[in-house]
Design an enzyme around this catalytic site. Sequence first.
Site, short mmCIF file in Angstrom:
data_model
loop_
_atom_site.label_atom_id
_atom_site.label_comp_id
_atom_site.label_asym_id
_atom_site.label_seq_id
_atom_site.Cartn_x
_atom_site.Cartn_y
_atom_site.Cartn_z
N LYS A 199 33.82 39.38 44.15
CA LYS A 199 33.80 39.80 42.74
C LYS A 199 32.66 40.80 42.52
O LYS A 199 32.82 41.82 41.87
CB LYS A 199 33.54 38.58 41.83
CG LYS A 199 34.73 37.69 41.60
CD LYS A 199 34.34 36.65 40.54
CE LYS A 199 35.27 35.46 40.55
NZ LYS A 199 34.83 34.38 39.68
N HIS B 22 66.03 27.88 54.42
CA HIS B 22 66.67 29.13 54.87
C HIS B 22 65.65 30.22 55.09
O HIS B 22 65.99 31.40 55.13
CB HIS B 22 67.72 29.55 53.84
CG HIS B 22 68.85 28.57 53.76
ND1 HIS B 22 69.95 28.63 54.59
CD2 HIS B 22 69.01 27.46 53.01
CE1 HIS B 22 70.76 27.61 54.33
NE2 HIS B 22 70.21 26.88 53.37
N GLU C 140 39.88 40.14 35.33
CA GLU C 140 41.34 40.26 35.21
C GLU C 140 41.79 39.83 33.82
O GLU C 140 42.57 40.51 33.15
CB GLU C 140 42.05 39.38 36.26
CG GLU C 140 41.82 39.79 37.71
CD GLU C 140 40.56 39.18 38.31
OE1 GLU C 140 39.72 38.64 37.56
OE2 GLU C 140 40.42 39.26 39.55
N GLY D 211 37.64 24.91 36.84
CA GLY D 211 38.80 25.78 36.54
C GLY D 211 40.11 25.22 37.07
O GLY D 211 41.12 25.21 36.39
N ARG D 212 40.08 24.72 38.30
CA ARG D 212 41.34 24.24 38.91
C ARG D 212 41.74 22.86 38.41
O ARG D 212 42.75 22.32 38.85
CB ARG D 212 41.23 24.29 40.44
CG ARG D 212 39.99 23.66 41.02
CD ARG D 212 39.79 24.08 42.47
NE ARG D 212 38.56 23.56 43.07
CZ ARG D 212 37.37 24.15 42.95
NH1 ARG D 212 37.22 25.24 42.24
NH2 ARG D 212 36.32 23.63 43.56
N GLU E 229 40.44 26.01 47.32
CA GLU E 229 39.18 26.34 46.62
C GLU E 229 38.23 25.13 46.68
O GLU E 229 37.02 25.28 46.71
CB GLU E 229 39.47 26.72 45.16
CG GLU E 229 38.35 27.52 44.53
CD GLU E 229 38.75 28.24 43.25
OE1 GLU E 229 38.91 29.48 43.27
OE2 GLU E 229 38.91 27.57 42.21
N LYS F 276 37.74 29.91 31.26
CA LYS F 276 36.60 29.01 31.10
C LYS F 276 35.36 29.82 30.73
O LYS F 276 34.64 29.49 29.81
CB LYS F 276 36.38 28.23 32.39
CG LYS F 276 35.22 27.27 32.32
CD LYS F 276 35.10 26.42 33.57
CE LYS F 276 33.82 25.61 33.51
NZ LYS F 276 33.61 24.78 34.68
O1 F6P Z 1 37.28 33.10 40.92
C1 F6P Z 1 37.71 31.80 40.95
C2 F6P Z 1 37.70 31.17 39.60
O2 F6P Z 1 36.40 30.94 39.19
C3 F6P Z 1 38.53 29.89 39.58
O3 F6P Z 1 37.81 28.78 39.98
C4 F6P Z 1 38.98 29.84 38.16
O4 F6P Z 1 40.08 28.98 38.00
C5 F6P Z 1 39.31 31.28 37.92
O5 F6P Z 1 38.32 32.01 38.63
C6 F6P Z 1 39.35 31.73 36.50
O6 F6P Z 1 38.13 31.56 35.85
P1 F6P Z 1 38.03 31.60 34.28
O7 F6P Z 1 38.83 30.49 33.73
O8 F6P Z 1 36.56 31.47 33.97
O9 F6P Z 1 38.56 32.93 33.81
#
Ligand code: F6P
Length: 521
Positions: free
Chosen positions: A511, A408, A237, A291-292, A377, A231
Amino acid sequence: MSSTKSRGVKRKSNVPKKYTERKLSARYPTDLPAWQALKKHHNAVMRDKSLRELFARDKERPQNCSITTGDLLLDYSKTHVNNVTKKLLHRLAREADVPAAIEAMFAGDPINATEGRSVLHVALRSKISDTIALAAPGVRDVWQVLTKMEEYVDAVHASMIKGHTGKRLTHIVNIGIGGSDLGPVMAAKAMRPFWSAGMRFHSVSNIDGTQLADLKTELDPEKTLFVVCSKTFTTIETMTNANAARQWVVQVLGEGAVASHFVAASTNHAAMDEFGIAPDRRFGFWDWVGGRYSLWSAIGLSLALVTGMKNFRRLLAGGRVMDQHFRITNLDENMPVMLALLGIWYNNFFGAQSQAILPYDNRLERFPAYLQQLQMESSGKSVRMDGKKVRCDTGMIIWGESGNNAQHSFYQLLHQGTRLVPVDFLLSESSKLATANCEAQAEALMDGTTDTDIEPYRVHAGNRPSNTIHYKQLTPEVLGQLIALYEHKVFVEGVIWGINSFDQWGVELGKKLAQARLKAT
Ligand code: F6P
């Protein structure tokens, strides 16, 4: 506005106060009369009530305690509710202004107040004729982006768009994290029977480089398409993995190959530009998609590339079925509302700290992980919309695993442990064996053992609650309904607690500290 001034005279307006102006659930839920009544009802009647007794008293209980909508049936007969409980729970939803909150979301009110945003993932799966918040910036572009996705997906499938060296692009690698990973990964696994011939789905999310290292040993870069999903397009990452993938492509195929082997989904057009994503390979969305909740947006592109756009649209159609039910159905027949109220009942009155999500459908293997982000979240908050501390527990810990594997593994604790763990079973009736196992487990949790002369260690006390969500077969439409069901369930719980379910400030500090450490090394 609640009042208007005319020639210096303050007049009372007939226009009802907008929901957000009244502040989401301005009163503490614990002060609401229904909450107080539920507390009494719990202490006096339900705390020690046996589920067996509830069944014995009502021969029609499975019918009386179930809701059907679309392709789903929610059976909550194995929970500690009777008619009084139901009435009080629905009263709680009314007193907490849930109907107004639902309308405020669909109207595009900025209910994500800490970020000053509307919450409009429902618009992503709507039809233009549903007229969901069409005035909100971007909403009218939803269908354009879908068409752009469709044209791109179709062209890749028809080999009109190929890799740099002319080979067909068949290996789709989703690079993202959080909602930009969990959604596509969960749904790609769930929709495996609907994958287009020859297409393969892969994902890279973690920062340690191992996932990409493994993929590099098995993938042919000439046939690989990376879909960078973020987003913000700043997530460390994702940017680390995207740059590593870019380096690999440049190393093997040359700088000129980047345009053919990378596409992106983001709200940050400048950052996509900088990365070298050509404008026709950029798929945008809007800040009102959390995001979610972003699987429904261009973040679903990797899924659409693997399943074909037709199946992606079927997923959206499933979400819309649940949206329409949620929006127009009375509280007492409303499936997401009921699921939320049952969550609150066990969380805030029975004191349950966690809930297990147990799909008897291996294709939903990643659904518990998906729901972990969605619920934890969204509901892991201790400050209310009005900035005050909450006075009751909020989100439960969500965990789970697909059914028979879990039997199991950790079912021992569910059956004989000291903790109360309410369970949501998700049951695909397409497998007789899975159905028998799921039903047996729900029965064992509820009934326990009836033998009186067995050793104590064999005793199953029973009286442990579960919901079962039944569906015939996991189609894209069913998956859409399931996801939207839980999205709305989480929203309703948040409204009752008075929290903002749509921000995630709790992830920021870690972060920042990681960035500071990296700078210092
Ligand atoms: O750190 C949490 C978050 O902001 C989530 O809400 C989101 O889904 C994820 O990081 C990834 O964010 P982005 O889509 O901006 O890379």
